[in-house]
Write a protein that holds these residues in place. Structure first.
Motif, short mmCIF file in Angstrom:
data_model
loop_
_atom_site.label_atom_id
_atom_site.label_comp_id
_atom_site.label_asym_id
_atom_site.label_seq_id
_atom_site.Cartn_x
_atom_site.Cartn_y
_atom_site.Cartn_z
N ALA A 114 40.11 -1.12 66.12
CA ALA A 114 40.27 -2.40 66.82
C ALA A 114 41.20 -2.27 68.02
O ALA A 114 40.98 -2.87 69.06
CB ALA A 114 40.80 -3.46 65.85
N LYS A 115 42.25 -1.47 67.86
CA LYS A 115 43.20 -1.28 68.96
C LYS A 115 42.68 -0.30 70.01
O LYS A 115 43.27 -0.18 71.07
CB LYS A 115 44.54 -0.76 68.43
CG LYS A 115 45.38 -1.81 67.71
CD LYS A 115 46.67 -1.19 67.19
CE LYS A 115 47.63 -0.74 68.26
NZ LYS A 115 48.49 -1.82 68.81
N ALA A 116 41.59 0.41 69.66
CA ALA A 116 41.08 1.49 70.52
C ALA A 116 42.22 2.46 70.84
O ALA A 116 42.45 2.83 71.98
CB ALA A 116 40.45 0.94 71.79
N ARG A 117 42.96 2.82 69.80
CA ARG A 117 44.11 3.70 69.95
C ARG A 117 43.61 5.14 70.02
O ARG A 117 42.86 5.57 69.15
CB ARG A 117 45.03 3.54 68.75
CG ARG A 117 46.49 3.66 69.11
CD ARG A 117 47.37 3.45 67.89
NE ARG A 117 48.59 2.75 68.30
CZ ARG A 117 49.65 2.63 67.51
NH1 ARG A 117 49.65 3.10 66.31
NH2 ARG A 117 50.71 2.01 67.95
N PRO A 118 44.00 5.89 71.03
CA PRO A 118 43.45 7.23 71.17
C PRO A 118 44.05 8.25 70.21
O PRO A 118 43.57 9.37 70.12
CB PRO A 118 43.77 7.61 72.61
CG PRO A 118 44.96 6.80 72.96
CD PRO A 118 44.86 5.53 72.16
N PRO A 145 50.67 -2.31 63.07
CA PRO A 145 51.21 -2.08 64.40
C PRO A 145 51.14 -3.39 65.17
O PRO A 145 50.66 -4.41 64.65
CB PRO A 145 50.25 -1.06 64.99
CG PRO A 145 48.94 -1.39 64.36
CD PRO A 145 49.25 -1.95 62.98
N SER A 146 51.60 -3.38 66.40
CA SER A 146 51.49 -4.60 67.21
C SER A 146 50.02 -4.92 67.44
O SER A 146 49.18 -4.01 67.58
CB SER A 146 52.24 -4.43 68.52
OG SER A 146 51.85 -3.23 69.16
N ALA A 147 49.69 -6.21 67.49
CA ALA A 147 48.29 -6.65 67.49
C ALA A 147 47.73 -6.74 68.91
O ALA A 147 47.27 -7.79 69.35
CB ALA A 147 48.16 -7.99 66.78
N ASN A 148 47.80 -5.63 69.62
CA ASN A 148 47.27 -5.57 70.99
C ASN A 148 46.36 -4.35 71.11
O ASN A 148 46.44 -3.43 70.30
CB ASN A 148 48.41 -5.46 72.00
CG ASN A 148 49.34 -4.30 71.68
OD1 ASN A 148 50.15 -4.41 70.75
ND2 ASN A 148 49.22 -3.21 72.38
N ARG A 149 45.52 -4.37 72.12
CA ARG A 149 44.76 -3.16 72.42
C ARG A 149 45.71 -2.09 72.93
O ARG A 149 46.69 -2.41 73.61
CB ARG A 149 43.74 -3.45 73.52
CG ARG A 149 42.65 -4.34 73.00
CD ARG A 149 41.36 -3.58 73.00
NE ARG A 149 40.30 -4.52 73.29
CZ ARG A 149 39.15 -4.18 73.79
NH1 ARG A 149 38.88 -2.91 74.08
NH2 ARG A 149 38.23 -5.08 74.00
N ILE A 207 50.15 -4.99 76.51
CA ILE A 207 51.48 -5.47 76.12
C ILE A 207 51.43 -6.08 74.72
O ILE A 207 50.45 -6.69 74.32
CB ILE A 207 51.94 -6.52 77.16
CG1 ILE A 207 51.98 -5.85 78.54
CG2 ILE A 207 53.28 -7.10 76.79
CD1 ILE A 207 51.99 -6.84 79.68
N SER A 208 52.53 -5.91 74.00
CA SER A 208 52.60 -6.45 72.64
C SER A 208 52.50 -7.98 72.65
O SER A 208 53.07 -8.64 73.52
CB SER A 208 53.90 -6.03 71.97
OG SER A 208 53.90 -4.65 71.74
N PRO A 209 51.79 -8.56 71.69
CA PRO A 209 51.57 -10.01 71.66
C PRO A 209 52.69 -10.75 70.94
O PRO A 209 53.17 -10.32 69.90
CB PRO A 209 50.28 -10.13 70.86
CG PRO A 209 50.32 -8.96 69.93
CD PRO A 209 51.09 -7.87 70.61
N LEU A 250 60.25 -8.19 70.75
CA LEU A 250 60.38 -6.75 70.98
C LEU A 250 60.28 -6.10 69.61
O LEU A 250 60.82 -6.63 68.64
CB LEU A 250 61.77 -6.49 71.58
CG LEU A 250 62.11 -5.07 71.96
CD1 LEU A 250 61.36 -4.70 73.22
CD2 LEU A 250 63.62 -4.95 72.18
N GLU A 251 59.59 -4.97 69.53
CA GLU A 251 59.39 -4.35 68.23
C GLU A 251 60.73 -4.01 67.55
O GLU A 251 61.75 -3.85 68.21
CB GLU A 251 58.55 -3.08 68.35
CG GLU A 251 57.08 -3.36 68.57
CD GLU A 251 56.69 -3.43 70.03
OE1 GLU A 251 57.59 -3.57 70.89
OE2 GLU A 251 55.49 -3.36 70.31
N SER A 252 60.65 -3.85 66.24
CA SER A 252 61.84 -3.60 65.43
C SER A 252 62.56 -2.30 65.82
O SER A 252 61.95 -1.37 66.34
CB SER A 252 61.44 -3.52 63.95
OG SER A 252 60.52 -2.46 63.75
MG MG Z 1 52.73 -1.28 69.74
#
Ligand code: MG
Ligand code: TXA
Length: 317
Positions: free
Chosen positions: A53-57, A141-145, A149-151, A178-180
């Motif tokens: 879903a994130k299309a994370r490489p 993880p953060s719910a962005n592609r 940018i993180s949502p 901002l992430e933990s």
């Molecule tokens: Mg992230």
């Protein structure tokens, strides 16, 4: 997946979100840092869906979210330092990296095959209610592609992921945004990612100094250097014929020892990747030959991971 439902924070909707997670589907939910893209952390296929879903490489290790300290202690080797920090900062934006328990049952895709696990108990009331309703560990993880940018709002999640995930629980804006902070505790306490809680606050709570690592080094470290998963056996990629003594890891319609996906489904292949590499490694074969896996979609992350497994072994790999 076609429709992404926007859920409210009513008890009925939280139950519905928990049911999606139980069924192996993806649910975005608010935390106090950013919105997370959650999946059952024990379910390889569900976790593979996050990367898809994130299309994370690349398969970076994910943070596993828990409802309380007892749930964390069931997943990692809990320590006095962990107890002190959880006492001071949980629930809240502090992630602790600790040795993974052998009986944790966490998907190897979520840990990227590492022998440590990042755990966090979020403070956001909606995240806590959802974790309690689901009753298990949630990788998020953060719910962005990837690359975006993180949502911090449900609308951001929808913009990036609508049609790619089952649901988003709309719980208002994330406070921290901002992430933990990520703290490594499997050795001397080390700041792996800066965040809302500072190294100074952490060392005050611990009563000992915290080593700091450069932010960019911290993000790129897991999965890229010393600790990444590499089988003992040599790995040969893009094999179109099999050599004697090689264990055969196939993809698609090929005769082999284990198949990532006989039907050529990349999501199934991602879900099987770490488990199959482990199984073939344990068979004692000196080498593992792997069929070509298409370099598109999730196949990019699979090839990234395979390339690391096949990379020449230096003293620090
Ligand atoms: Mg992230
Ligand atoms: O605030 C947050 O932490 C958000 C919300 C949703 O909770 N989550 C988040 O997850 O930022 P994510 O997947 O973007 O961050 C995961 C990062 C990895 O890239 C890696 O740097 C680190 O956490 N990490 C995860 N497992 C690790 C491990 N075993 N050892 C070292 N670092 C790890």
């Amino acid at each position: 997946m076609s429709q992404t439902e926007e859920l409210s924070t009513s008890p009925e909707d939280i139950d519905r979100a928990a049911a999606h997670l139980r069924a192996g589907r993806l649910v975005a939910f608010p935390t106090e840092t950013v919105y997370g893209l959650g999946a059952d952390a024990r379910d390889d296929r569900a976790v593979a869906g996050i990367f898809e879903a994130k299309a994370r490489p690349a398969f970076n290790p994910l943070i596993v979210h828990v409802a309380d300290r007892a749930a964390a202690a069931a997943l990692v080797e809990w320590s006095d330092a962990a107890e002190a920090l959880a006492g001071a900062f949980w629930p809240g934006p502090l992630t602790l990296v600790l040795p993974l328990r052998r009986d944790a049952g966490i998907s190897k895709l979520a840990t990227a095959g590492l022998d440590t696990l990042a755990v966090r108990m979020p403070a956001h009331p909606v995240a806590r209610t959802l974790l309690a309703a689901f009753g298990g560990p949630v990788a998020a993880p953060s719910a962005n592609r990837s690359g975006r940018i993180s949502p911090t709002r449900a609308a951001h999640v929808m913009r990036d992921l609508e049609g790619r995930i089952a649901a988003v629980v709309a719980g208002g804006p994330s406070e921290v945004g901002l992430e933990s902070t990520i703290l490594g505790l499997s050795g001397p306490p080390t700041l792996l990612r800066p965040g809302g809680i500072s190294a100074g606050e952490i060392s005050a709570a611990l009563g000992q100094p915290v080593a700091e690592r450069a932010a960019n080094a911290a993000i790129s470290a897991p999965g890229q250097t010393a600790s990444h998963y590499a089988p003992v056996a040599r790995v040969r990629l893009d094999a179109t014929e099999w050599r004697k003594d090689e264990a055969r890891l196939g993809f698609g319609r090929v005769a082999c020892d284990l198949n990532l996906s006989a039907s050529g489904d990349l999501r199934e292949a991602a879900a099987n990747l770490f488990a199959h590499l482990h199984a073939l490694d344990e068979s004692g074969a000196p080498a593992i030959a792997v069929s070509p896996v298409p370099r598109r979609g999730l196949g990019l992350a699979i090839n990234d991971r395979l390339a690391r497994a096949a990379a020449p072994r230096g003293p620090d790999t």
